[in-house]
Design a protein around this motif. Structure first.
Motif, PDB file in Angstrom:
ATOM      1  N   THR A 300      32.288 -10.918  -7.820  1.00 51.17           N
ATOM      2  CA  THR A 300      31.638 -10.883  -9.127  1.00 51.17           C
ATOM      3  C   THR A 300      30.777  -9.632  -9.289  1.00 51.17           C
ATOM      4  OG1 THR A 300      31.713 -13.261  -9.376  1.00 51.17           O
ATOM      5  CG2 THR A 300      29.908 -12.142 -10.482  1.00 51.17           C
ATOM      6  N   ALA A 301      30.105  -9.241  -8.224  1.00 52.87           N
ATOM      7  CA  ALA A 301      29.233  -8.060  -8.297  1.00 52.87           C
ATOM      8  C   ALA A 301      30.069  -6.808  -8.602  1.00 52.87           C
ATOM      9  CB  ALA A 301      28.479  -7.891  -6.981  1.00 52.87           C
ATOM     10  N   GLY A 348      22.876  -9.226  -0.727  1.00 54.05           N
ATOM     11  CA  GLY A 348      22.423  -8.041   0.006  1.00 54.05           C
ATOM     12  C   GLY A 348      22.913  -8.015   1.438  1.00 54.05           C
ATOM     13  N   SER A 398      29.042 -17.068  -8.470  1.00 52.96           N
ATOM     14  CA  SER A 398      27.876 -16.374  -9.026  1.00 52.96           C
ATOM     15  C   SER A 398      27.871 -16.420 -10.556  1.00 52.96           C
ATOM     16  CB  SER A 398      27.940 -14.918  -8.538  1.00 52.96           C
ATOM     17  OG  SER A 398      26.792 -14.234  -8.930  1.00 52.96           O
ATOM     18  N   GLN A 405      22.570  -8.751 -13.000  1.00 55.36           N
ATOM     19  CA  GLN A 405      23.069  -7.443 -12.527  1.00 55.36           C
ATOM     20  C   GLN A 405      23.440  -6.588 -13.743  1.00 55.36           C
ATOM     21  OE1 GLN A 405      26.272  -8.971 -10.142  1.00 55.36           O
ATOM     22  NE2 GLN A 405      25.017  -9.226  -8.319  1.00 55.36           N
ATOM     23  N   GLU A 486      38.058 -19.686  -8.496  1.00 55.43           N
ATOM     24  CA  GLU A 486      37.108 -20.067  -7.443  1.00 55.43           C
ATOM     25  C   GLU A 486      36.782 -21.549  -7.451  1.00 55.43           C
ATOM     26  OE1 GLU A 486      33.788 -16.778  -6.403  1.00 55.43           O
ATOM     27  OE2 GLU A 486      33.831 -17.335  -8.506  1.00 55.43           O
ATOM     28  N   ALA A 601      32.667 -18.668   0.681  1.00 56.03           N
ATOM     29  CA  ALA A 601      31.317 -18.553   1.233  1.00 56.03           C
ATOM     30  C   ALA A 601      30.456 -17.765   0.261  1.00 56.03           C
ATOM     31  CB  ALA A 601      31.370 -17.840   2.571  1.00 56.03           C
ATOM     32  N   LYS A 602      29.198 -18.094   0.234  1.00 53.26           N
ATOM     33  CA  LYS A 602      28.282 -17.408  -0.680  1.00 53.26           C
ATOM     34  C   LYS A 602      27.932 -16.029  -0.144  1.00 53.26           C
ATOM     35  CE  LYS A 602      25.321 -17.414  -4.191  1.00 53.26           C
ATOM     36  NZ  LYS A 602      26.005 -17.140  -5.466  1.00 53.26           N
ATOM     37  N   VAL A 604      29.091 -13.257   2.522  1.00 52.63           N
ATOM     38  CA  VAL A 604      30.258 -12.948   3.351  1.00 52.63           C
ATOM     39  C   VAL A 604      29.896 -11.833   4.333  1.00 52.63           C
ATOM     40  CG1 VAL A 604      32.675 -12.258   3.334  1.00 52.63           C
ATOM     41  CG2 VAL A 604      31.801 -13.738   1.554  1.00 52.63           C
TER      42      VAL A 604
HETATM   43  C1  G6P Z   1      31.435 -13.987  -2.154  1.00 52.33           C
HETATM   44  C2  G6P Z   1      30.931 -14.942  -3.206  1.00 52.33           C
HETATM   45  C3  G6P Z   1      31.053 -14.306  -4.577  1.00 52.33           C
HETATM   46  C4  G6P Z   1      30.321 -12.967  -4.596  1.00 52.33           C
HETATM   47  C5  G6P Z   1      30.812 -12.037  -3.495  1.00 52.33           C
HETATM   48  C6  G6P Z   1      29.903 -10.835  -3.329  1.00 52.33           C
HETATM   49  O1  G6P Z   1      32.811 -13.846  -2.251  1.00 52.33           O
HETATM   50  O2  G6P Z   1      31.652 -16.163  -3.168  1.00 52.33           O
HETATM   51  O3  G6P Z   1      30.470 -15.163  -5.548  1.00 52.33           O
HETATM   52  O4  G6P Z   1      30.508 -12.370  -5.834  1.00 52.33           O
HETATM   53  O5  G6P Z   1      30.805 -12.712  -2.238  1.00 52.33           O
HETATM   54  O6  G6P Z   1      28.659 -11.277  -2.863  1.00 52.33           O
HETATM   55  P1  G6P Z   1      27.311 -10.455  -3.006  1.00 52.33           P
HETATM   56  O7  G6P Z   1      26.278 -11.296  -2.322  1.00 52.33           O
HETATM   57  O8  G6P Z   1      27.539  -9.143  -2.302  1.00 52.33           O
HETATM   58  O9  G6P Z   1      27.043 -10.270  -4.458  1.00 52.33           O
END
Ligand code: G6P
Length: 607
Positions: A300-301, A348, A398, A405, A486, A601-602, A604
Motif C-alpha cells: 500500500t505504501a 518503518g 493498511s 501518507q 488481501e 503480515a503487518k 514484513v
Molecule cells: C505488508 C502489509 C501491507 C503493507 C506493506 C508495507 O505487506 O500487509 O499492508 O502495505 O507490508 O508495509 P510498510 O510497513 O512498509 O508500510
C-alpha cells in the motif's frame, strides 16, 4: 511477521509473555508458543492458530518459571503447525527467531552428520543445535551463542535461553529489530517497544549486528566481532494501553473511520492553516534544488508513492523514479548526483524498503522517510523523517496509514513546488486550501457506508473484479484491487483505464464487475470512453464518481456511488474511503479474518 518476547522476571513470566505477544498480534502470525525454565527444566507450550489456542493450553497445563521466551510465528520454512512453532529446543538450548537463516540447509547437513536430530522443518532449529554443539565443545553459554550467531547468514532476530542459567537471555539482531527493556530487577527483550510497553518504557534498541547478554540487573551489548559497545537508552513514547476496537467490529473498520481525524492531525503538522502555506521542512532535503527524487516502498505504501510521483512531477516539475522496494534494492539504478530518496513505510521495518534505503545511502543520496513508527529502523537511518500521525494501525490491511501518507506527500509536493517556483504564492494558497478540506470530504465519503455495504453484498458473490482509473486514480485502482485481494481473497486487478483495450478487455463478460474510479476531472471523458468499451461487451460497471460525472456519463451501470465534488488534488485521498469500505464489507460478507487475513503480515521483516 514473527514476534519475539523474552522476560527474566521476579514473578511467573508465562502470562506476561502471552500479554506481550498479544501486542505483537498486529504483525500477523499463524502459530505461537512460550517456553520457560523452572527448577532446571525447560518446558514449552505451543499451538497452531491464534493466541487463544495457546492460552487454552497454558490454562490446562500452566508453565511455571521466572524466565522465559515467547513467539508468534509467520511461517517461512515449514507449514504452520505445532511442531514447527517456536520456541525450538535442542539439549540445553531454547530459541525463538524472526527472519530467515539463508545457510540453514548447509548447517543442518553439517549438524546431522555430527549426529544432531531435527524435529521440525524450520530453519530456526539449526540455531539451537549449533549452540548446543558449541556448549558440548566446552564453551560457556555466552561464548557458544556468539560462536553460533557468527556462522548464521541471512536476516534474523533471536532470543535464546539456556537450561543451565536462569539469569541469562541472549538477544541478537541481524536485520529485524530487537529492543531490550529495562525494569526494576527485571529485564525484557521484544521485537518492538509496543510489546514491552506494559512493563517498561526504558528501552535500548540493538543496532544491526549487535547481540546482548541480558541478566535481571544488568546487560552487556557486543558488536559482531564480540567487542563491548554502548547503545543509548531512550524513553519510548509507545503507550501501554492496548489499542481497543471500541464499538467497531474490526480494527480495520475503526481505522477507516478514524481517517478524517488522523488526516487533519497529520496535515496540521505540514500546513499552516492560518496563512494557507505549506510549513518549512527540515533543511536536510532541499526540495528547491534537488534534481531528482527516488521513491521506494512496498504494498500500500508503494501505491501512495506512485500517487506522490504524479504530484511531485506535476506541481513541482521534480522528476521521480519509483519502484517497489524488492526490485529497487537489486536494480542498481543510477541515481542523480544531486538527488534525494524518500522511503514510505507504515511500520518503518519493511526489510526490502530498508535495503533500498541503504542502497541509496551508499549512492550518496539524502535520505528522507515517511513513517508511522517514529522509533523504527527506517526512521532512525534517515536524514530527515516526515512522520505521519495516524496512530497505531492494527488491521493488517493498511487504511489510515495510506491516506495519511498521501496527506504528507501532497504537502511535500506543494512545499517543493513553492520552493522551486513552479507554482505562484497564490496557487500555493489555493492548493493548501484544497488540502485543508480533505478531512471534511473524507467524513462526507464515510456517510456512504450503508450504500457501499449493500453493493459489497453483490461483490462477495463474484470470483474476479477489475478496478480502473486514470491519473492519480490509477494507483488508487491498484490499491483498491490490493485491498480486496488481501482481505476477501477475491481475485482483483487494478489497471490504467486507457490500458484496458491492450489486454484485460478480453476478460470482460457479465461475471466480472468493473469498478471505475472516475471523479469528473480533466480526463473524465476519456474514462467514459473506456467504460463504453466495457459496457459494449456486457461488463457490469460500478462507477465511483461525483454528481457531475454521473450526469455526464449517462450510461447503464450496475451501481453508481456518488461522491462529494472534490478538488482534483485531493481526489485520491477522498476516493480511498469507498475503495476501503468496498473491500471491508465484501470481506465481512465472505466471513474472512478481516484484521489478520491468512498468510499476510503487518510488518514484513524478511525479503
Ligand atoms: C505488508 C502489509 C501491507 C503493507 C506493506 C508495507 O505487506 O500487509 O499492508 O502495505 O507490508 O508495509 P510498510 O510497513 O512498509 O508500510
Amino acid at each position: 511477521m514473527c514476534g519475539i518476547v523474552g522476560i527474566i522476571g521476579r514473578r511467573p513470566v508465562a502470562p506476561l509473555i502471552v500479554d506481550a505477544l498479544k501486542r505483537l498480534e498486529y504483525r500477523g502470525y499463524d502459530s505461537a508458543g512460550v517456553a520457560t525454565l523452572n527448577d532446571g527444566v525447560l518446558d514449552r507450550r505451543r499451538a497452531e492458530g491464534k493466541l487463544g489456542n495457546l492460552e487454552k493450553k497454558l490454562g490446562e497445563d500452566p508453565l511455571e518459571g521466572r524466565i522465559g521466551i515467547g513467539h508468534t510465528r509467520w511461517a517461512t520454512h515449514g507449514v504452520p503447525n505445532e511442531t514447527n512453532a517456536h520456541p525450538h529446543f535442542a539439549g540445553d538450548v531454547s530459541v525463538v527467531h524472526n527472519g530467515i537463516i539463508e545457510n540453514f540447509a548447509e548447517l543442518r547437513d553439517e549438524l546431522r552428520a555430527q549426529g544432531s536430530e531435527f524435529h521440525s522443518q524450520t530453519d530456526t532449529e539449526v540455531v539451537c543445535h549449533l549452540i548446543q554443539r558449541e556448549l558440548e565443545n566446552g564453551k560457556s553459554e555466552i561464548e557458544a551463542a556468539h560462536a553460533a550467531i557468527s556462522r548464521l547468514q541471512g536476516a534474523f532476530a533471536l532470543a535464546i535461553m539456556f537450561r543451565t542459567n536462569d539469569d541469562l537471555l541472549i538477544a541478537a539482531r541481524h536485520g529485524p529489530p530487537l529492543a531490550i527493556g529495562h525494569g526494576d530487577g527485571e529485564a525484557y527483550v521484544g521485537s518492538d517497544a509496543i510489546a514491552l510497553a506494559p512493563f517498561t518504557n526504558d528501552i535500548t534498541y540493538l543496532d544491526d549486528g549487535d547481540w546482548a547478554a541480558i541478566h535481571r540487573d544488568s546487560f552487556e551489548i557486543f558488536d559482531e566481532a564480540g567487542n563491548p559497545v554502548e547503545r543509548s537508552r531512550q524513553k519510548s513514547t509507545t503507550t501501554a494501553i492496548l489499542v481497543e476496537k471500541g464499538n467497531h467490529r474490526h480494527f480495520m473498520e475503526k481505522e477507516i473511520h478514524e481517517q478524517p481525524e488522523m488526516i487533519s492531525h497529520t496535515l496540521s503538522n505540514y500546513l499552516d492553516f492560518s496563512k494557507y502555506e505549506a510549513r518549512p521542512l527540515n533543511a536536510a532535503i532541499d526540495f528547491g534544488t534537488i534534481d531528482r527524487l527516488a521513491i521506494s516502498a512496498c504494498g500500500t505504501a508503494y501505491y501512495a508513492g506512485l500517487i506522490g510521483k504524479y504530484w511531485f512531477e506535476r506541481l513541482a516539475r521534480l522528476p521521480v523514479d519509483i519502484d517497489v522496494a524488492s526490485e529497487f534494492r537489486y536494480r542498481e539504478m543510477p541515481l542523480a548526483k544531486n538527488g534525494a530518496a524518500l522511503f514510505i513505510s507504515q511500520s518503518g521495518e519493511t526489510a526490502d524498503t530498508l535495503a533500498s534505503l541503504r542502497y541509496c545511502r551508499s549512492q550518496g543520496q539524502i535520505i528522507g522517510s515517511i513513517v508511522n513508527a517514529r522509533e523504527s529502523t527506517i526512521a532512525r537511518e534517515s536524514d530527515v523523517v516526515f512522520p505521519i500521525f495516524a496512530g497505531p494501525e492494527i488491521g493488517v490491511a493498511s487504511t489510515k496509514a495510506f491516506t495519511c501518507q498521501l496527506a504528507v506527500l501532497a504537502s511535500l509536493a506543494i512545499r517543493a513546488a513553492a520552493k522551486r517556483g513552479t507554482i505562484s504564492p497564490a496557487q500555493e494558497k489555493a492548493f493548501v486550501r484544497e488540502l485543508s478540506e480533505t478531512a471534511r470530504y473524507t467524513r462526507m465519503a464515510l456517510k456512504l457506508e450503508n450504500r457501499i455495504e449493500e453493493i459489497s453484498r453483490e461483490l462477495a458473490q463474484v470470483k474476479d473484479v477489475l478496478y480502473l482509473g486514470r491519473d492519480t486514480n490509477y494507483p488508487l485502482a491498484m490499491e483498491g484491487a490490493l485491498k480486496l485481494k488481501e482481505i476477501s481473497y477475491i481475485h482483483a486487478e487494478g489497471y490504467a483505464a486507457g490500458e484496458l483495450k491492450h489486454g484485460p478487455i478480453a476478460l470482460i463478460d457479465d461475471s466480472i464487475p468493473v469498478i471505475v474510479i472516475a471523479p469528473h476531472d480533466r480526463i473524465f471523458e476519456k474514462t467514459v470512453s473506456n467504460m463504453q468499451e466495457v459496457a459494449a461487451r456486457g461488463g457490469r460497471i460500478i462507477l465511483i464518481t461525483d454528481e457531475k460525472g454521473a450526469a455526464t456519463a449517462s450510461m447503464q451501470t450496475m451501481e453508481t456511488i456518488i461522491m462529494p465534488d472534490v478538488p482534483e488534488l485531493i481526489a485520491p485521498i477522498v476516493y480511498a474511503v469507498p475503495i476501503q469500505l468496498l473491500a471491508y464489507y465484501t470481506a465481512v460478507f465472505m466471513g474472512t479474518d478481516v484484521d489478520q487475513p491468512r498468510n499476510l503480515a503487518k510488518s514484513v521483516t524478511v525479503e
